[in-house]
Design a protein around this motif. Sequence first.
Motif, PDB file in Angstrom:
ATOM      1  N   ALA A 141      47.342  57.984 122.933  1.00 45.03           N
ATOM      2  CA  ALA A 141      46.875  58.451 121.625  1.00 45.03           C
ATOM      3  C   ALA A 141      48.006  58.407 120.601  1.00 45.03           C
ATOM      4  CB  ALA A 141      46.304  59.865 121.743  1.00 45.03           C
ATOM      5  N   ARG A 142      49.207  58.750 121.012  1.00 39.24           N
ATOM      6  CA  ARG A 142      50.348  58.670 120.084  1.00 39.24           C
ATOM      7  C   ARG A 142      50.621  57.226 119.681  1.00 39.24           C
ATOM      8  NH1 ARG A 142      55.569  61.847 121.903  1.00 39.24           N
ATOM      9  NH2 ARG A 142      55.183  60.665 123.800  1.00 39.24           N
ATOM     10  N   GLU A 145      47.992  56.330 117.178  1.00 41.02           N
ATOM     11  CA  GLU A 145      48.305  56.971 115.902  1.00 41.02           C
ATOM     12  C   GLU A 145      49.358  56.173 115.144  1.00 41.02           C
ATOM     13  OE1 GLU A 145      49.328  61.457 114.390  1.00 41.02           O
ATOM     14  OE2 GLU A 145      50.650  60.596 115.902  1.00 41.02           O
ATOM     15  N   TYR A 146      50.362  55.684 115.862  1.00 42.48           N
ATOM     16  CA  TYR A 146      51.394  54.869 115.210  1.00 42.48           C
ATOM     17  C   TYR A 146      50.790  53.588 114.638  1.00 42.48           C
ATOM     18  CZ  TYR A 146      55.326  51.655 114.748  1.00 42.48           C
ATOM     19  OH  TYR A 146      56.218  50.727 114.274  1.00 42.48           O
ATOM     20  N   HIS A 148      47.718  53.065 113.718  1.00 38.91           N
ATOM     21  CA  HIS A 148      46.780  53.355 112.630  1.00 38.91           C
ATOM     22  C   HIS A 148      47.466  53.938 111.398  1.00 38.91           C
ATOM     23  CE1 HIS A 148      42.901  53.613 115.311  1.00 38.91           C
ATOM     24  NE2 HIS A 148      43.492  52.437 115.345  1.00 38.91           N
ATOM     25  N   GLN A 149      48.564  54.666 111.595  1.00 41.61           N
ATOM     26  CA  GLN A 149      49.128  55.407 110.466  1.00 41.61           C
ATOM     27  C   GLN A 149      50.624  55.228 110.262  1.00 41.61           C
ATOM     28  OE1 GLN A 149      47.970  59.535 110.879  1.00 41.61           O
ATOM     29  NE2 GLN A 149      45.837  59.025 111.294  1.00 41.61           N
ATOM     30  N   ARG A 154      47.887  49.142 108.457  1.00 34.76           N
ATOM     31  CA  ARG A 154      47.173  49.689 109.604  1.00 34.76           C
ATOM     32  C   ARG A 154      46.865  48.562 110.583  1.00 34.76           C
ATOM     33  NH1 ARG A 154      42.665  53.292 107.683  1.00 34.76           N
ATOM     34  NH2 ARG A 154      44.104  55.015 108.094  1.00 34.76           N
ATOM     35  N   SER A 297      39.381  61.293 113.843  1.00 34.40           N
ATOM     36  CA  SER A 297      40.557  60.440 113.654  1.00 34.40           C
ATOM     37  C   SER A 297      41.480  60.629 114.847  1.00 34.40           C
ATOM     38  CB  SER A 297      41.292  60.830 112.368  1.00 34.40           C
ATOM     39  OG  SER A 297      41.875  62.123 112.530  1.00 34.40           O
ATOM     40  N   ILE A 298      42.431  59.716 115.019  1.00 34.82           N
ATOM     41  CA  ILE A 298      43.339  59.822 116.161  1.00 34.82           C
ATOM     42  C   ILE A 298      44.232  61.061 116.020  1.00 34.82           C
ATOM     43  CG2 ILE A 298      45.202  58.410 115.204  1.00 34.82           C
ATOM     44  CD1 ILE A 298      43.864  58.430 118.864  1.00 34.82           C
ATOM     45  N   THR A 299      44.495  61.495 114.793  1.00 32.20           N
ATOM     46  CA  THR A 299      45.292  62.709 114.594  1.00 32.20           C
ATOM     47  C   THR A 299      44.550  63.927 115.134  1.00 32.20           C
ATOM     48  OG1 THR A 299      46.342  61.777 112.626  1.00 32.20           O
ATOM     49  CG2 THR A 299      46.416  64.174 112.875  1.00 32.20           C
ATOM     50  N   LEU A 302      44.580  63.910 118.907  1.00 33.11           N
ATOM     51  CA  LEU A 302      45.838  64.452 119.433  1.00 33.11           C
ATOM     52  C   LEU A 302      45.832  65.980 119.408  1.00 33.11           C
ATOM     53  CD1 LEU A 302      48.382  61.926 117.895  1.00 33.11           C
ATOM     54  CD2 LEU A 302      48.209  62.499 120.325  1.00 33.11           C
TER      55      LEU A 302
END
Length: 348
Positions: A141-142, A145-146, A148-149, A154, A297-299, A302
């Motif tokens: 997931a981290r 996140e990297y 995507h953001q 992206r 969202s992936i955030t 997490l």
Amino acid sequence: MDRENQKRIRTFLEDYAAMKPTRYSYADIKRITNDFKDKLGEGGYGNVFKGKISNEIFVAVKLLHNSTGNGEEFINEVGTMGTIHHVNVVRLVGFCADGFKRALVYEFLPNGSLDKFIFPEGQEHHNLGMEKLQNIAFGIARGIEYLHQGCEQRILHFDIKPHNILLDNSFNPKISDFGLAKLCEKGRSAVSMTAARGTMGYIAPEVFSRHFGNVSYKSDIYSFGMLLLEMVGRRKNIDANVQNVSQVYYPEWVYGRLVQGEDLRIQVEEDGEEIIAKKLAIVGLWCIQWNPVDRPSITFVLQMLEGNGESPSLPPSPFTSTDPMNPSNPSLHGRHLASGLAVISELE
């Protein structure tokens, strides 16, 4: 001895400094792989061999098939991975474009891919506990996140699955295989696509047809959710060989068990593993919501994975045909739809 150690460290650092993506000749690739002696595996795009740049640095070399595609995978990998660096993303060491010979050179991950540890068929390794799997899920997931953001643009991966998650010596996960990736501006909510891409069983519905919504970063969230559920069950999400027909489509069976407050019948080796499994399953079910706008969202994913104690609340049913008031009798529709999506034409 100190002088020898200093020399060894200096040599290693010089080698490591050179580990920005380097262009190699085909002769270099043959030398690095010792003439393709140690084959690690094979896939649709090519064969993978173990190689060595120096006595300190090992690599995995993917030799691409000449007849595969129009070079899009090669361009995607080099163009995408050559500019990103994250602990949970596989590092591209170099590449080869020598005539018709193309190869990609990655850092070597000794534990191979995640699928070897969660799918027991013919595999020796099937010993990762739920706490370790939770840590792996968090690392994946981290990495997402990297992508995507955390990058200038992206990056949408479009092929998140166990085979594309590699594990280092400490079982830290790294996302690999960016051959299907697409770049988009962070401010854009959707991307255009001319054809469906990904692997059956992990592809979000909207990737097959705009009828189900716009393709966006939420498509990766769906794939991650399917991956999470396979980690919980240590099985493929669709398995026609299970004894109980209600378990053929695992996500729907899991949802029914959770709605009824029943356990997930997983193999528990340590205290607390059932709680971890329930949390991972619920997060996975949030991620595979049918409508992209309903997926987190992936955030937020997490945050749910990090949360201690209570599991997140159970989401609405991700299955369009499941009656939430009768979870003990999940319909077969979800399974038919999962296998039938391939024939749905893209609407653009």
